[in-house]
Motif scaffolding. Structure first.
Motif, PDB file in Angstrom:
ATOM      1  N   LEU A  18       0.832  -1.211   0.000  1.00 40.48           N
ATOM      2  CA  LEU A  18       0.000   0.000   0.000  1.00 40.48           C
ATOM      3  C   LEU A  18       0.864   1.258   0.000  1.00 40.48           C
ATOM      4  O   LEU A  18       0.556   2.221  -0.716  1.00 40.48           O
ATOM      5  N   VAL A  22       0.692   4.082  -2.844  1.00 36.57           N
ATOM      6  CA  VAL A  22       0.386   5.473  -2.497  1.00 36.57           C
ATOM      7  C   VAL A  22       1.517   6.406  -2.927  1.00 36.57           C
ATOM      8  O   VAL A  22       1.262   7.490  -3.456  1.00 36.57           O
ATOM      9  N   PHE A  97      -6.408   5.570   0.745  1.00 33.50           N
ATOM     10  CA  PHE A  97      -5.712   4.315   1.044  1.00 33.50           C
ATOM     11  C   PHE A  97      -5.176   4.255   2.476  1.00 33.50           C
ATOM     12  O   PHE A  97      -4.634   3.222   2.891  1.00 33.50           O
ATOM     13  N   TYR A 101      -4.706   0.821   5.005  1.00 32.37           N
ATOM     14  CA  TYR A 101      -3.456   0.740   5.755  1.00 32.37           C
ATOM     15  C   TYR A 101      -3.764   0.502   7.231  1.00 32.37           C
ATOM     16  O   TYR A 101      -3.116  -0.324   7.877  1.00 32.37           O
ATOM     17  N   VAL A 110     -11.747  -0.154  -0.579  1.00 32.06           N
ATOM     18  CA  VAL A 110     -10.919   0.907  -1.156  1.00 32.06           C
ATOM     19  C   VAL A 110      -9.946   0.305  -2.166  1.00 32.06           C
ATOM     20  O   VAL A 110      -9.726   0.858  -3.246  1.00 32.06           O
ATOM     21  N   VAL A 111      -9.385  -0.838  -1.828  1.00 34.00           N
ATOM     22  CA  VAL A 111      -8.472  -1.531  -2.734  1.00 34.00           C
ATOM     23  C   VAL A 111      -9.229  -1.959  -3.993  1.00 34.00           C
ATOM     24  O   VAL A 111      -8.733  -1.789  -5.122  1.00 34.00           O
ATOM     25  N   GLY A 114      -9.810   0.976  -6.146  1.00 35.36           N
ATOM     26  CA  GLY A 114      -8.581   1.292  -6.869  1.00 35.36           C
ATOM     27  C   GLY A 114      -8.369   0.375  -8.061  1.00 35.36           C
ATOM     28  O   GLY A 114      -7.927   0.814  -9.128  1.00 35.36           O
ATOM     29  N   LEU A 153      -2.246  -3.749  -6.200  1.00 29.16           N
ATOM     30  CA  LEU A 153      -3.575  -3.801  -5.587  1.00 29.16           C
ATOM     31  C   LEU A 153      -4.131  -5.219  -5.586  1.00 29.16           C
ATOM     32  O   LEU A 153      -4.792  -5.632  -4.626  1.00 29.16           O
TER      33      LEU A 153
END
Length: 176
Positions: A18, A22, A97, A101, A110-111, A114, A153
């Motif tokens: 992650l 990011v 992100f 985390y 969220v992943v 993405g 991801l």
């Protein structure tokens, strides 16, 4: 390896991937702010490396884009405000992100978001690239961001699923 150490190792791995994602997202966003100066620098660097001799098509494209950005910057600087918003969007998405985390299992969405965004780069480049006169080989470069973005991801999602299987279900309602 105990369940606790297995969970800890997975969590470290998830967080490392992650952080990498990011950092790349932030870098791609931040570089959208100084486009005019970056392109001038890139053109000078390519000339210093004799790129025009070996890749005249690439150099012609860089010159064309630099000329367009110079014109926009000189005559219509407000148009560059759009790239400022592009940069801001990258930074805002990067902030999202922080959720995975902190709590990967709870924020796996969220992943997945993405991953969907990475997949969306492909049709965007294939549709909008030709509409805007972008050479196909440049669209391939743009599409590579989606392809290379989805790899970490995918790894993170897979590891979050593994972590979820090792963790007690935080959403389970105890029987009464």
């Amino acid at each position: 390896m105990s369940d606790t150490s297995g969970r800890a190792a997975l969590l470290r791995r998830i967080r490392a991937w992650l952080v990498l994602f990011v950092v790349c997202l932030v870098l791609s966003g931040v570089t959208a702010f100084p486009l005019v100066h970056e392109l001038r620098w890139a053109e000078a660097a390519l000339r210093a490396m004799s790129v025009p001799e070996y890749l005249p098509g690439l150099m012609g494209w860089i010159e064309y884009v630099r000329d367009g950005l110079d014109t926009v910057d000189a005559r219509y600087p407000f148009m560059l405000y759009g790239t400022d918003w592009l940069a801001f969007a990258h930074l805002v998405i990067a902030v999202a992100f922080l959720g995975p985390y902190r709590d990967p299992v709870r924020n796996i969405w969220v992943v997945e978001f993405g991953m969907i965004a990475c997949a969306g780069i492909i049709p965007l480049a294939l549709i909008c690239g030709p509409l805007r006169g972008i050479p196909f080989w440049w669209s391939l470069i743009d599409m590579s961001f989606g392809i290379f973005g989805v790899i970490p991801l995918h790894i993170v999602r897979r590891d979050i699923k593994r972590l979820a299987a090792l963790s007690p279900n935080p959403w389970a309602v105890p029987a009464t």
